[in-house]
Design an enzyme around this catalytic site. Structure first.
Site, PDB file in Angstrom:
ATOM      1  N   ASP A 107       0.816  -1.223   0.000  1.00 42.71           N
ATOM      2  CA  ASP A 107       0.000   0.000   0.000  1.00 42.71           C
ATOM      3  C   ASP A 107       0.848   1.271   0.000  1.00 42.71           C
ATOM      4  OD1 ASP A 107      -2.269  -1.708   0.309  1.00 42.71           O
ATOM      5  OD2 ASP A 107      -1.832  -1.810   2.450  1.00 42.71           O
TER       6      ASP A 107
ATOM      7  N   LYS B 198       2.234   2.354  -5.023  1.00 45.62           N
ATOM      8  CA  LYS B 198       2.939   1.880  -6.224  1.00 45.62           C
ATOM      9  C   LYS B 198       2.134   2.177  -7.482  1.00 45.62           C
ATOM     10  CE  LYS B 198       3.023  -2.323  -4.514  1.00 45.62           C
ATOM     11  NZ  LYS B 198       2.660  -2.143  -3.113  1.00 45.62           N
TER      12      LYS B 198
ATOM     13  N   GLY C  43      -4.282  -4.461  -3.979  1.00 47.42           N
ATOM     14  CA  GLY C  43      -5.320  -3.486  -4.276  1.00 47.42           C
ATOM     15  C   GLY C  43      -4.657  -2.183  -4.622  1.00 47.42           C
ATOM     16  N   HIS C  44      -4.739  -1.795  -5.869  1.00 46.32           N
ATOM     17  CA  HIS C  44      -4.133  -0.536  -6.283  1.00 46.32           C
ATOM     18  C   HIS C  44      -5.228   0.492  -6.509  1.00 46.32           C
ATOM     19  CE1 HIS C  44      -0.191  -2.438  -7.969  1.00 46.32           C
ATOM     20  NE2 HIS C  44      -0.240  -2.414  -6.666  1.00 46.32           N
TER      21      HIS C  44
ATOM     22  N   GLN D 107       1.965  -6.094  -3.069  1.00 47.21           N
ATOM     23  CA  GLN D 107       2.369  -6.181  -1.655  1.00 47.21           C
ATOM     24  C   GLN D 107       3.627  -5.340  -1.398  1.00 47.21           C
ATOM     25  OE1 GLN D 107       1.416  -9.353  -3.297  1.00 47.21           O
ATOM     26  NE2 GLN D 107      -0.546  -8.512  -2.703  1.00 47.21           N
TER      27      GLN D 107
END
Ligand code: IMP
Length: 413
Positions: free
Chosen positions: A13, A16, A40-41, A213
């Protein structure tokens, strides 16, 4: 030409997606090499916010081919849903699912419910990698051949009769029926991802490896056992994307201006006082507040840990840093940064002056001096230049740039 890697330097988180997104407009290929729907982006583009799980952020651009690498575990149903939801708003472009990528199947998700002692994302990631290691897994490429698929499913059902029966996979025909629809949808995407990426590199095209991650969640080098089941660190790229060490021209570490972690496990610089906690975490009203993109869980938050970051830089061979979310620290009188640990493991802090509001400033020269000093302290301790930093979730509030390996490295501070 070698490619560029974007790796999370903390516990995930880090933001990225934003960096990958900034680079993706020049990329020919954007490759995910580890993990799956646990990622989760969140990427904000103008007024729109996109949340991606399997898909690399390259999908937000027209040009790059999006590759889901062999090192991933892919949930077929979730992937189709994600692609369909995305396609309703934008063209996802070309998608390539590596035939060696493993499938996350219903029994994996069932066995990951509740998150266990690690506090996983519950997406079936650990159980899928575990079946992979036990040679019980089903791979994307297996879906293309009736006989191979039947053989793989027979082996799986023999090896795990109870957990597969619990999700209704009582015999191979039931399993085949359950996979019928996804086979049709996935088939056009499945191919030799590694070969395609190697060919692209040989042609001199631009390839970006997008990490999921973060370094401290690496199965081998993270805070085991409170880790994910794959290798988000640089080594994971070679095995997870099917490329050699020559594919890595530049390795970029993304770091949040403070630290967060989701799930259980060590976090030396974690803060517990309510005021700082609320300040760093936000309320959840904004998509970029510190609540999980995948699970909605409130993230644990704390100060920047420079010693942890130095470790990530050393382990991954970071060439440049990208520092995100500096705006969240605005308005705090002073800031702490961890500069090592005492004998009992507790962090040793250095205190740095805070800065005022940075929203709306778009000129680097107008940024507060303590903010620049904060970046310089990071560079000095970690020994890696800050190439880019951001002061809001929007693309426009990003300073500096991460250059492709064929261009000289840009330094933002
Ligand atoms: P799993 O990857 O779902 O097995 O979860 C293992 C650990 O990694 C848990 O602590 C999760 O919260 C954490 N984790 C997995 N993916 C992410 C991510 O994308 N961001 C932050 N933490 C993650």
């Amino acid at each position: 030409m070698p490619g560029i890697a974007v790796i999370g330097a903390q516990w995930g988180d880090e933001g990225k997606g934003k960096v990958v997104d900034a680079l993706a407009h020049d990329a020919d290929y954007v490759v995910r090499y580890a993990g799956g729907a646990n990622a989760g982006h969140t990427v904000a583009v103008d007024e729109e916010t996109f949340k991606l799980h399997h898909l690399p952020c390259g999908v937000l651009h027209d040009r790059p081919v999006s590759v889901l690498g062999a090192g991933m575990v892919v949930d077929p149903w979730a992937l189709i849903e994600e692609v369909d939801a995305f396609a309703a708003r934008r063209d996802p472009g070309t998608l390539l699912l590596s035939s060696e990528a493993h499938l996350v199947l219903p029994h994996h998700k069932k066995n990951d419910e509740g998150g266990g002692f690690v506090g996983t994302t519950g997406r079936g990631i650990g159980p899928a990698y575990s079946d992979k290691a036990r040679r019980l897994g089903v791979r994307a490429g297996d879906l293309l051949d009736d006989e191979v698929l039947r053989e793989r499913l027979e082996r799986l059902l023999r090896g795990k009769p109870n957990s597969t029966a619990r999700v209704g996979w009582t015999d191979v025909d039931a399993a085949l029926r359950a996979l019928e629809d996804v086979r049709v949808r996935l088939a056009p995407w499945i191919g030799d991802g590694g070969a395609r990426v190697r060919e692209a590199l040989a042609r001199g095209e631009r390839v970006m490896f997008e990490g999921g991650q973060g370094t401290m969640l690496d199965l081998a080098y993270g805070t085991y056992p409170y880790v994910t089941s794959s290798h988000p660190t640089v080594g994971g790229i070679l095995t997870g994307a099917g490329v050699s060490h020559r594919a890595l021209g530049r390795v970029v570490g993304v770091v949040k201006a403070f630290t967060t972690r989701v799930g259980h496990g060590p976090f030396p610089t974690e803060v517990h006082d309510d005021a700082t906690l609320a300040r760093l975490r936000g309320t959840g009203a904004n998509p970029w507040d510190e609540f999980g993109t995948t699970t909605g869980r409130a993230r644990r938050v704390g100060w920047l840990d420079l010693e942890q970051l130095r470790y990530a830089a050393e382990l991954n061979g970071l060439d440049a840093l990208v520092v995100t979310k500096l705006d969240v620290l605005s308005g705090l009188d002073e800031l702490k940064v961890g500069v090592g640990y005492a004998a009992d493991g507790s962090p040793v802090y250095e205190t740095l002056p805070g800065w005022g509001e940075v929203a709306g400033i778009s000129d680097r020269a107008a940024l507060p001096a303590p903010l620049i000093a904060y970046l310089e302290r990071i560079e000095a301790y970690v020994g890696v230049p800050v190439a880019m930093f951001s002061t809001s979730p929007q693309r426009r509030d990003t300073y500096g740039e991460v250059a492709w390996p064929d261009a000289p490295a840009a330094v933002a501070s």
